[in-house]
Design a protein around this motif. Sequence first.
Motif, short mmCIF file in Angstrom:
data_model
loop_
_atom_site.label_atom_id
_atom_site.label_comp_id
_atom_site.label_asym_id
_atom_site.label_seq_id
_atom_site.Cartn_x
_atom_site.Cartn_y
_atom_site.Cartn_z
N ALA A 13 -18.97 -20.46 18.29
CA ALA A 13 -18.80 -20.77 19.38
C ALA A 13 -17.33 -19.37 19.62
CB ALA A 13 -18.21 -22.32 19.09
N ALA A 14 -18.08 -19.28 20.61
CA ALA A 14 -16.59 -18.39 20.72
C ALA A 14 -15.73 -19.11 22.55
CB ALA A 14 -17.48 -17.20 22.15
N GLY A 15 -16.07 -20.36 22.63
CA GLY A 15 -16.11 -21.00 23.83
C GLY A 15 -16.78 -22.22 24.10
N ALA A 16 -15.86 -22.94 24.99
CA ALA A 16 -16.77 -24.39 25.07
C ALA A 16 -18.48 -24.59 25.62
CB ALA A 16 -16.02 -25.06 26.49
N ARG A 17 -18.75 -23.16 26.41
CA ARG A 17 -19.85 -22.91 26.93
C ARG A 17 -20.97 -21.47 25.54
NH1 ARG A 17 -19.81 -22.64 33.18
NH2 ARG A 17 -17.51 -21.52 32.13
N ASP A 18 -19.80 -21.08 25.20
CA ASP A 18 -20.60 -19.91 24.82
C ASP A 18 -21.06 -19.59 23.02
OD1 ASP A 18 -19.58 -18.73 27.43
OD2 ASP A 18 -17.30 -19.63 26.43
N ALA A 19 -21.62 -19.25 23.10
CA ALA A 19 -22.49 -18.71 21.68
C ALA A 19 -22.38 -17.41 21.26
CB ALA A 19 -23.49 -19.34 21.49
N ARG A 20 -21.33 -17.30 20.00
CA ARG A 20 -21.20 -16.21 19.27
C ARG A 20 -22.43 -15.42 18.80
NH1 ARG A 20 -19.52 -14.50 15.28
NH2 ARG A 20 -18.23 -16.32 14.82
N ILE A 21 -22.90 -14.34 18.65
CA ILE A 21 -24.40 -14.18 18.13
C ILE A 21 -24.65 -13.68 17.06
CG2 ILE A 21 -26.68 -14.43 17.90
CD1 ILE A 21 -26.54 -15.89 20.67
N ARG A 22 -24.17 -12.54 16.09
CA ARG A 22 -24.74 -11.62 15.06
C ARG A 22 -25.77 -11.64 14.68
NH1 ARG A 22 -19.86 -8.30 14.38
NH2 ARG A 22 -20.37 -8.05 12.55
N LEU A 23 -26.11 -9.62 14.78
CA LEU A 23 -27.76 -9.19 14.62
C LEU A 23 -27.85 -8.00 13.95
CD1 LEU A 23 -28.53 -9.69 18.36
CD2 LEU A 23 -29.05 -10.87 16.86
N VAL A 24 -28.20 -8.35 12.89
CA VAL A 24 -28.00 -6.48 11.79
C VAL A 24 -29.67 -6.59 11.97
CG1 VAL A 24 -26.49 -8.27 10.91
CG2 VAL A 24 -28.79 -8.55 9.92
N ALA A 25 -29.99 -5.39 11.45
CA ALA A 25 -31.10 -4.60 11.18
C ALA A 25 -32.01 -5.23 10.47
CB ALA A 25 -30.75 -3.03 11.47
N TYR A 64 -24.93 -6.13 15.38
CA TYR A 64 -24.06 -5.90 17.15
C TYR A 64 -23.84 -7.13 17.31
CZ TYR A 64 -27.16 -1.54 18.11
OH TYR A 64 -27.09 -0.41 18.01
N GLU A 65 -22.97 -7.79 18.24
CA GLU A 65 -22.62 -9.21 18.56
C GLU A 65 -22.72 -9.52 19.74
OE1 GLU A 65 -18.28 -11.50 18.06
OE2 GLU A 65 -19.14 -10.76 16.61
N ILE A 66 -23.60 -10.18 20.27
CA ILE A 66 -23.48 -10.86 21.69
C ILE A 66 -22.87 -11.75 22.15
CG2 ILE A 66 -25.22 -9.18 22.40
CD1 ILE A 66 -27.45 -11.48 21.37
N CYS A 67 -22.66 -12.81 23.40
CA CYS A 67 -22.06 -14.10 23.95
C CYS A 67 -23.01 -14.37 24.57
CB CYS A 67 -20.66 -14.18 23.97
SG CYS A 67 -19.95 -15.41 24.21
N VAL A 68 -23.57 -15.44 24.71
CA VAL A 68 -24.29 -16.19 25.45
C VAL A 68 -23.88 -17.75 25.84
CG1 VAL A 68 -26.76 -16.96 25.83
CG2 VAL A 68 -26.13 -15.15 24.49
N ARG A 69 -23.42 -17.46 27.84
CA ARG A 69 -22.89 -18.90 28.16
C ARG A 69 -24.63 -19.58 28.54
NH1 ARG A 69 -18.22 -19.35 32.05
NH2 ARG A 69 -17.22 -18.83 29.87
N ARG A 70 -24.03 -21.15 28.22
CA ARG A 70 -24.87 -22.02 28.35
C ARG A 70 -24.66 -22.00 29.92
NH1 ARG A 70 -27.92 -26.13 26.47
NH2 ARG A 70 -27.10 -26.29 24.61
N ALA A 71 -26.30 -21.50 31.02
CA ALA A 71 -25.67 -21.23 32.56
C ALA A 71 -26.42 -22.26 32.41
CB ALA A 71 -26.68 -20.40 32.54
N ALA A 72 -26.05 -23.41 33.44
CA ALA A 72 -26.98 -25.11 34.39
C ALA A 72 -27.31 -24.77 35.00
CB ALA A 72 -25.45 -24.86 35.28
N ASP A 73 -28.17 -22.79 35.43
CA ASP A 73 -29.13 -22.46 36.37
C ASP A 73 -30.34 -21.96 35.79
OD1 ASP A 73 -27.45 -20.50 36.56
OD2 ASP A 73 -27.47 -20.20 37.87
#
Length: 320
Positions: A13-25, A64-73
Amino acid sequence: MGTIEVTVSEIGAAGARDARIRLVAADGAPLPAFDAGAHIDVVLPHGLMRQYSLVNGPSDRDAYEICVRRAADSRGASTWIHDTLRVGQALGISAPRCAFALDEAARYVLIAGGIGVTPLISMARALSAQGKPFDFHFYGRSEDDVPYLDVLREGFASGRVFIHLGAQGQRLRDALPDALAVPDADALVYVCGPGGFMDHLKAQSIAAGWQPSQIRSEAFAASAHTGPTDADGTFEVELKSSGKIFIVPADRTIAAVLGDAQIEMSLSCEQGICGSCLTGVVSGRVDHRDEVQSVEEKDAHSHIAICCSRALSPRIVLDL
């Protein structure tokens, strides 16, 4: 450019609505080099492809690290990532691309709204590694609305961090950050967040005396005017390499017409926000509708985002 096979190594978790994701080769090798502010395409099941900014600094190529917010739409991507994606899962990604790069300046002002914080954290890490001074301002509703709150609170070696919360009456519409109160010809401003947030900040900064060329921005969603409308007219597209001419009707994009003709081109977001489809313009004037190019670049009419932009002239010749 081919797809890079990666594996999900970590989800948090990176926030209440945000997922922190690490990607490796998948093969364990270092991932391709990138510049702060870069993003990648992530290929998801069912043909979905989405663009996400890299959060880690350019020196961190183990993942690589990305962050994805759960979007209502959500159109499927953020919901699938939050509900279905698991550690160990294989994904395909593109090599990083950067249409929001740090240019040389004596100092920097980074201003983020909501999930727009992600590319700016990468910039802050890069600037700190170089010892360059910056101010980092984040605007959100409450602490729950702050992705990477722990990172911002920890701070950066060469930068100052300011967190402004609307719930505490600290809104951008009430006052510009102190760092923008007096124009500085040696500084650059980087802003990322919702469209209205960025439009307001740019307008107020210019009114305070900053030059438009000093303000750089990146959108996470396309403006409402990017697609074809009933008011759009027909124009011709000529390809420099072959001399072939194609008619682009009012209800279709250049990319759609060229795609039907099996013309090879680069496409990704198809919303004018990633820069993948920017194509050289040999002659003609462009009706720019992308969110990638600067005002100066658009005025030059040297490149066009073929996924959304159109021609102002009867014919436009492309470097294809």
